[in-house]
Motif scaffolding. Structure first.
Motif, PDB file in Angstrom:
ATOM      1  N   ASP A  34       0.763  -1.115   0.022  1.00  0.00           N
ATOM      2  CA  ASP A  34      -0.077  -0.058  -0.086  1.00  0.00           C
ATOM      3  C   ASP A  34       0.951   1.346   0.004  1.00  0.00           C
ATOM      4  O   ASP A  34       1.496   1.430   0.882  1.00  0.00           O
ATOM      5  CB  ASP A  34      -0.778   0.026   1.367  1.00  0.00           C
ATOM      6  CG  ASP A  34      -1.956   1.306   1.258  1.00  0.00           C
ATOM      7  OD1 ASP A  34      -1.944   1.996   0.374  1.00  0.00           O
ATOM      8  OD2 ASP A  34      -2.596   1.330   2.077  1.00  0.00           O
ATOM      9  N   LEU A  35       0.928   1.880  -1.041  1.00  0.00           N
ATOM     10  CA  LEU A  35       1.924   3.062  -1.096  1.00  0.00           C
ATOM     11  C   LEU A  35       0.951   4.149  -1.781  1.00  0.00           C
ATOM     12  O   LEU A  35       1.413   5.218  -2.450  1.00  0.00           O
ATOM     13  CB  LEU A  35       2.895   2.797  -2.200  1.00  0.00           C
ATOM     14  CG  LEU A  35       4.028   1.594  -2.125  1.00  0.00           C
ATOM     15  CD1 LEU A  35       4.896   1.429  -3.118  1.00  0.00           C
ATOM     16  CD2 LEU A  35       4.746   1.890  -0.943  1.00  0.00           C
ATOM     17  N   SER A  36      -0.309   4.140  -1.480  1.00  0.00           N
ATOM     18  CA  SER A  36      -1.125   5.277  -1.930  1.00  0.00           C
ATOM     19  C   SER A  36      -0.754   6.572  -1.270  1.00  0.00           C
ATOM     20  O   SER A  36      -0.413   6.652  -0.240  1.00  0.00           O
ATOM     21  CB  SER A  36      -2.583   4.996  -1.310  1.00  0.00           C
ATOM     22  OG  SER A  36      -2.610   4.607  -0.039  1.00  0.00           O
ATOM     23  N   GLY A  37      -0.699   7.654  -2.013  1.00  0.00           N
ATOM     24  CA  GLY A  37      -0.415   9.024  -1.547  1.00  0.00           C
ATOM     25  C   GLY A  37       1.043   9.126  -1.508  1.00  0.00           C
ATOM     26  O   GLY A  37       1.304  10.356  -1.158  1.00  0.00           O
ATOM     27  N   VAL A  38       1.994   8.309  -1.722  1.00  0.00           N
ATOM     28  CA  VAL A  38       3.458   8.435  -1.799  1.00  0.00           C
ATOM     29  C   VAL A  38       3.754   9.380  -2.765  1.00  0.00           C
ATOM     30  O   VAL A  38       3.547   9.374  -3.873  1.00  0.00           O
ATOM     31  CB  VAL A  38       4.119   7.046  -1.698  1.00  0.00           C
ATOM     32  CG1 VAL A  38       5.546   7.307  -1.947  1.00  0.00           C
ATOM     33  CG2 VAL A  38       3.927   6.288  -0.516  1.00  0.00           C
ATOM     34  N   ASP A  39       4.680  10.396  -2.385  1.00  0.00           N
ATOM     35  CA  ASP A  39       5.195  11.372  -3.269  1.00  0.00           C
ATOM     36  C   ASP A  39       6.945  11.002  -3.419  1.00  0.00           C
ATOM     37  O   ASP A  39       7.466  11.074  -2.544  1.00  0.00           O
ATOM     38  CB  ASP A  39       5.332  12.607  -2.673  1.00  0.00           C
ATOM     39  CG  ASP A  39       3.769  13.413  -2.543  1.00  0.00           C
ATOM     40  OD1 ASP A  39       2.947  12.911  -3.254  1.00  0.00           O
ATOM     41  OD2 ASP A  39       3.574  14.280  -1.689  1.00  0.00           O
ATOM     42  N   TRP A  40       7.221  10.346  -4.739  1.00  0.00           N
ATOM     43  CA  TRP A  40       8.369  10.052  -4.948  1.00  0.00           C
ATOM     44  C   TRP A  40       9.036  10.996  -6.135  1.00  0.00           C
ATOM     45  O   TRP A  40       8.374  10.786  -7.349  1.00  0.00           O
ATOM     46  CB  TRP A  40       8.284   8.564  -5.436  1.00  0.00           C
ATOM     47  CG  TRP A  40       9.556   7.850  -5.111  1.00  0.00           C
ATOM     48  CD1 TRP A  40      10.693   7.975  -5.265  1.00  0.00           C
ATOM     49  CD2 TRP A  40       9.477   6.550  -4.378  1.00  0.00           C
ATOM     50  NE1 TRP A  40      11.893   7.031  -4.953  1.00  0.00           N
ATOM     51  CE2 TRP A  40      10.834   6.182  -4.365  1.00  0.00           C
ATOM     52  CE3 TRP A  40       8.533   5.495  -4.004  1.00  0.00           C
ATOM     53  CZ2 TRP A  40      11.127   4.800  -3.746  1.00  0.00           C
ATOM     54  CZ3 TRP A  40       8.771   4.546  -3.501  1.00  0.00           C
ATOM     55  CH2 TRP A  40      10.172   4.211  -3.250  1.00  0.00           C
ATOM     56  N   TYR A  41      10.163  11.626  -5.870  1.00  0.00           N
ATOM     57  CA  TYR A  41      10.584  12.494  -6.843  1.00  0.00           C
ATOM     58  C   TYR A  41      11.917  12.356  -7.586  1.00  0.00           C
ATOM     59  O   TYR A  41      12.918  12.051  -6.533  1.00  0.00           O
ATOM     60  CB  TYR A  41      10.532  14.123  -6.306  1.00  0.00           C
ATOM     61  CG  TYR A  41       9.127  14.641  -5.782  1.00  0.00           C
ATOM     62  CD1 TYR A  41       8.384  14.950  -6.549  1.00  0.00           C
ATOM     63  CD2 TYR A  41       8.833  14.438  -4.440  1.00  0.00           C
ATOM     64  CE1 TYR A  41       7.172  15.533  -6.120  1.00  0.00           C
ATOM     65  CE2 TYR A  41       7.657  15.057  -4.200  1.00  0.00           C
ATOM     66  CZ  TYR A  41       6.682  15.518  -4.702  1.00  0.00           C
ATOM     67  OH  TYR A  41       5.576  16.052  -4.420  1.00  0.00           O
ATOM     68  N   GLY A  42      11.942  12.103  -8.641  1.00  0.00           N
ATOM     69  CA  GLY A  42      13.147  11.652  -9.277  1.00  0.00           C
ATOM     70  C   GLY A  42      14.146  10.554  -8.871  1.00  0.00           C
ATOM     71  O   GLY A  42      15.159  10.644  -9.345  1.00  0.00           O
ATOM     72  N   GLY A  43      13.148   9.576  -8.427  1.00  0.00           N
ATOM     73  CA  GLY A  43      14.068   8.239  -7.869  1.00  0.00           C
ATOM     74  C   GLY A  43      14.197   7.318  -9.155  1.00  0.00           C
ATOM     75  O   GLY A  43      13.797   7.476 -10.054  1.00  0.00           O
ATOM     76  N   ASN A  44      15.078   6.279  -8.656  1.00  0.00           N
ATOM     77  CA  ASN A  44      15.366   5.383  -9.668  1.00  0.00           C
ATOM     78  C   ASN A  44      14.528   3.845  -9.109  1.00  0.00           C
ATOM     79  O   ASN A  44      15.050   3.404  -8.169  1.00  0.00           O
ATOM     80  CB  ASN A  44      16.834   5.087 -10.081  1.00  0.00           C
ATOM     81  CG  ASN A  44      17.064   3.932 -10.983  1.00  0.00           C
ATOM     82  OD1 ASN A  44      16.168   3.330 -11.432  1.00  0.00           O
ATOM     83  ND2 ASN A  44      18.461   4.155 -11.237  1.00  0.00           N
ATOM     84  N   MET A  45      13.622   3.646  -9.703  1.00  0.00           N
ATOM     85  CA  MET A  45      12.907   2.179  -9.691  1.00  0.00           C
ATOM     86  C   MET A  45      12.879   1.288 -10.696  1.00  0.00           C
ATOM     87  O   MET A  45      11.648   0.731 -10.944  1.00  0.00           O
ATOM     88  CB  MET A  45      11.500   2.298  -8.739  1.00  0.00           C
ATOM     89  CG  MET A  45      11.820   2.972  -7.432  1.00  0.00           C
ATOM     90  SD  MET A  45      10.124   2.984  -6.591  1.00  0.00           S
ATOM     91  CE  MET A  45       9.335   4.102  -7.267  1.00  0.00           C
ATOM     92  N   SER A  46      14.093   1.470 -11.387  1.00  0.00           N
ATOM     93  CA  SER A  46      13.827   0.665 -12.815  1.00  0.00           C
ATOM     94  C   SER A  46      13.906  -0.916 -12.445  1.00  0.00           C
ATOM     95  O   SER A  46      14.261  -1.484 -11.306  1.00  0.00           O
ATOM     96  CB  SER A  46      14.863   0.693 -13.590  1.00  0.00           C
ATOM     97  OG  SER A  46      16.257   0.588 -12.818  1.00  0.00           O
ATOM     98  N   LYS A  47      13.176  -1.765 -13.082  1.00  0.00           N
ATOM     99  CA  LYS A  47      12.796  -3.125 -13.089  1.00  0.00           C
ATOM    100  C   LYS A  47      12.078  -3.715 -11.621  1.00  0.00           C
ATOM    101  O   LYS A  47      12.286  -4.589 -11.243  1.00  0.00           O
ATOM    102  CB  LYS A  47      14.172  -3.992 -13.164  1.00  0.00           C
ATOM    103  CG  LYS A  47      14.752  -3.670 -14.648  1.00  0.00           C
ATOM    104  CD  LYS A  47      15.923  -4.346 -15.047  1.00  0.00           C
ATOM    105  CE  LYS A  47      16.326  -4.297 -16.349  1.00  0.00           C
ATOM    106  NZ  LYS A  47      17.476  -5.184 -16.724  1.00  0.00           N
TER     107      LYS A  47
END
Length: 274
Positions: A34-47
């Motif tokens: 449950d990551l609802s409402g999370v703010d993630w800016y400019g990160g790397n989650m490739s794959k």
């Protein structure tokens, strides 16, 4: 800010933290979280694997998500603005009202995704798989070609019915009425024909074959004005020179409110004119 990926994952499990800046978690296993409402800016989650995760109203602005998997994820109103989503997998995901403005979706898989009301303005969709996607009310870039070979203006919305795409709900109502009448029809199809200046492409709203006889039907919306009528009549003559004898225009309100009456009148005109 957390710099240890393992510590960040532990945080995400409890979802204490809601805002992340340039955090890198390539290949992270976050399926079903449950990551609802999370703010993630400019990160790397490739794959990264986010299959079945809840990212409703989450912000993943300018994130690198190449080849990330969101299969069956809840992504309503999620923001992927300017994100790198090349090769990402969204099959069966709920992407209603999602924001993909200026995102790179090259070679992404959106097959069967629910994209109703999504905004893909400025998105790169080269090689993107949209097979079976629901696109009612979605904003699509101007260079995207739909299943009928039509280039759409980026300000238009697309409406979906029976695997076909339309620019308005009244066009869908006419398509349904023609369908119920059992006639052969080609909605919003590009045609190739002769004109005084040479061969060119033109797009009628509905090209209809009734008992082996052809007619052309236009649904006039607000963009059809007296100023455009001269040009419209010129285009109609191009079809008439090819033997299309019945060309009729109907206002959009009648098409939406009384589609069966409109279609019945149109088919009667084909019968009489021939």
């Amino acid at each position: 800010m957390l710099s240890n990926p393992g510590e960040l994952v532990a945080k995400l499990l409890d979802i204490d933290e809601r805002e992340f800046w340039r955090v890198c978690l390539p290949g992270a296993q976050l399926q079903g979280k449950d990551l609802s409402g999370v703010d993630w800016y400019g990160g790397n989650m490739s794959k990264a694997c986010l299959d079945g995760a809840n990212l409703q109203k989450a912000v993943l602005f300018q994130c690198k998500l190449t080849e990330a998997s969101f299969k069956g994820a809840l992504l309503t109103e999620a923001c992927f603005r300017a994100a790198d989503l090349r090769g990402a997998f969204f099959q069966g995901a709920d992407l209603r009202e999602a924001d993909f403005v200026n995102a790179n979706l090259t070679n992404a898989n959106l097959a069967g995704a629910d994209l109703r009301g999504a905004d893909l303005s400025g998105a790169k969709l080269n090689g993107t798989n949209l097979c079976g996607a629901i696109l009612d009310g979605a904003k699509i870039p101007g260079k995207v070609v739909n299943n009928q070979g039509i280039t759409f203006n980026p300000t238009w919305r697309i409406y979906h019915w029976e695997g076909l795409r339309f620019r308005s709900k009244n066009e869908i109502e006419i398509a349904k009425a023609l369908d119920e009448a059992g006639v052969l029809f080609l909605p919003l199809c590009l045609t190739r024909l002769n004109t005084p200046t040479g061969r060119r492409n033109l797009e009628p709203d509905f090209l209809v074959c009734h008992h082996g006889k052809w007619g052309l039907m236009e649904v006039d919306g607000p963009y059809h004005t007296p100023l455009t009528r001269v040009d419209e009549q010129g285009r109609e003559r191009f079809f008439q020179h090819h033997g299309i004898r019945v060309i009729q225009r109907f206002d959009a309100k009648s098409c939406e409110d009384k589609p069966h009456e409109v279609v019945r009148e149109f088919l009667q005109l084909i019968e009489k004119m021939h």
